[in-house]
Design an enzyme around this catalytic site. Structure first.
Site, PDB file in Angstrom:
ATOM      1  N   CYS A  12      76.913  61.669  43.366  1.00  0.00           N
ATOM      2  CA  CYS A  12      76.648  60.426  42.622  1.00  0.00           C
ATOM      3  C   CYS A  12      77.906  59.678  42.220  1.00  0.00           C
ATOM      4  CB  CYS A  12      75.895  60.710  41.335  1.00  0.00           C
ATOM      5  SG  CYS A  12      74.557  61.856  41.473  1.00  0.00           S
ATOM      6  N   HIS A  61      66.440  62.220  42.613  1.00  0.00           N
ATOM      7  CA  HIS A  61      66.742  61.603  43.910  1.00  0.00           C
ATOM      8  C   HIS A  61      66.564  62.607  45.047  1.00  0.00           C
ATOM      9  CE1 HIS A  61      69.623  58.739  41.599  1.00  0.00           C
ATOM     10  NE2 HIS A  61      68.596  58.016  42.017  1.00  0.00           N
TER      11      HIS A  61
HETATM   12  N1  GLY Z   1      71.333  58.962  34.636  1.00  0.00           N
HETATM   13  C1  GLY Z   1      71.315  58.759  36.030  1.00  0.00           C
HETATM   14  C2  GLY Z   1      70.166  57.938  36.414  1.00  0.00           C
HETATM   15  O1  GLY Z   1      69.102  58.152  35.852  1.00  0.00           O
HETATM   16  O2  GLY Z   1      70.254  57.084  37.237  1.00  0.00           O
END
Ligand code: GLY
Length: 257
Positions: free
Chosen positions: A247, A160
Site C-alpha cells: 500500500c 483489498h
Molecule cells: N485505511 C486504509 C483504507 O481504508 O483505505
C-alpha cells in the site's frame, strides 16, 4: 531505473478509514519511523524513491498504492472507493504526469489500486467493498489496448484483493485463500500463509526480494524455505490503519531521473 513513489504519513492518520479492524490509537512518531525504514528498504532494493509531502488533511494518503495502477509506461489514476480518499489522487496524478502517460477513470467507477494484482500481462482485480463493477469495466477498457487482460476476483472478509494475495516469485502467489475466489487463478502456484498469521499475504516484490512485514515470521520462514529472499520491515503501526507493505508505494521502471 526503478522508481518508487511514496508519501509521508499524515498527522491525521488516526482518523483513517477502517473496514475490517477495530480503531486503536496510532503513534504518529512510530508510524513515521516505520515509514522511514520502509523508504530505506526500497532504496536498498534499488529504487529511486520520490516522496510527496505528508498531507494533514488526507488521513490515508500514506497508502499511495490505492491512487494509481501502473501499466508499462502509462498509469491509470483511480477513483478510490472511499470518498474521503478521492482528493488523494490529484497530487499523485500531477507528480506521475512527469513520468508516465496519464489515463483516467470517471464516475460512477470506483477502484482502489490495492485491489489490482498484476501477474505478467494479467491484472487480477478484486471486486471488493472499494472497487465496483464499473471500475473494473473502465480499467479493462483502458488497459486492453496496452495488452493487459483484466480478470475479476470476488473478495470477502478483507479490505483489498492484495490483503489476501500477492505475487512473491514469477507466477507464484502468496495467499490467504479464505478471502478470495481461487477459481479466478487457474494454473497458478500457491504458497499459503501460516494460518496463525491470517493477514500475512501482503508482500511487495521488488529488487529481487520480497519486502515483508516483520509481524509474520512464520510465513516469512515459509517463503525463505522455498528459496525466496525476504526482507522484513516493521509496519505494525501502519497496519493499525489497515495498511500493509504494498500500500505504501507505487513502483515503476522508467528512464526519467
Ligand atoms: N485505511 C486504509 C483504507 O481504508 O483505505
Amino acid at each position: 531505473m526503478r522508481h518508487a513513489l511514496v508519501r509521508g504519513v499524515s498527522s491525521a492518520i488516526g482518523r483513517c478509514e477502517l473496514t475490517h479492524r477495530e480503531r486503536e490509537p496510532i503513534d504518529l512518531r512510530r508510524a513515521e519511523a516505520e515509514h522511514g525504514q520502509y523508504v530505506a528498504a526500497l532504496t536498498d532494493l534499488g529504487c529511486r524513491v520520490h516522496e510527496l509531502p505528508a498531507d494533514p488533511n488526507l488521513p490515508d494518503s500514506v497508502f499511495v498504492e490505492d491512487t494509481a495502477v501502473i501499466v508499462g509506461d502509462a498509469v491509470v489514476i483511480t477513483r478510490p472507493g472511499a470518498a474521503s480518499r478521492r482528493p488523494e489522487v490529484e497530487s499523485v496524478r500531477t507528480f506521475l504526469s512527469h513520468h508516465l502517460e496519464i489515463l483516467r477513470m470517471a464516475p460512477p467507477a470506483s477502484l482502489d489500486g490495492g485491489d489490482v494484482l498484476r501477474v505478467g500481462r494479467t491484472l487480477y482485480v478484486g471486486a471488493s467493498g472499494r472497487t465496483n463493477a464499473e471500475g473494473i469495466a473502465q480499467l479493462r477498457a483502458l488497459v486492453a489496448p496496452r495488452g493487459y487482460h483484466v480478470s475479476p476476483v470476488a473478495v470477502t472478509g478483507c479490505l483489498h484483493l492484495k490483503s489476501a494475495v500477492t505475487e512473491v516469485a514469477d507466477g507464484v502467489l502468496l495467499a490467504n485463500r479464505r478471502h478470495i475466489d481461487v477459481r479466478a487463478f487457474a494454473q497458478r502456484d500457491w504458497i499459503d500463509v501460516d494460518l496463525r498469521e491470517p493477514n500475512a499475504a501482503n508482500g511487495l516484490r521488488v529488487g529481487g526480494a520480497v519486502l515483508f512485514p516483520a509481524a509474520y515470521p512464520r510465513t516469512a520462514e515459509r517463503l525463505r524455505a522455498l528459496g525466496i529472499p525476504v526482507r522484513t520491515v516493521d509496519v505494525s503501526e501502519l497496519a493499525k490503519a489497515e495498511g500493509a507493505v504494498t500500500c505504501c508505494s507505487l513502483i515503476w521502471d522508467g528512464i526519467a531521473p
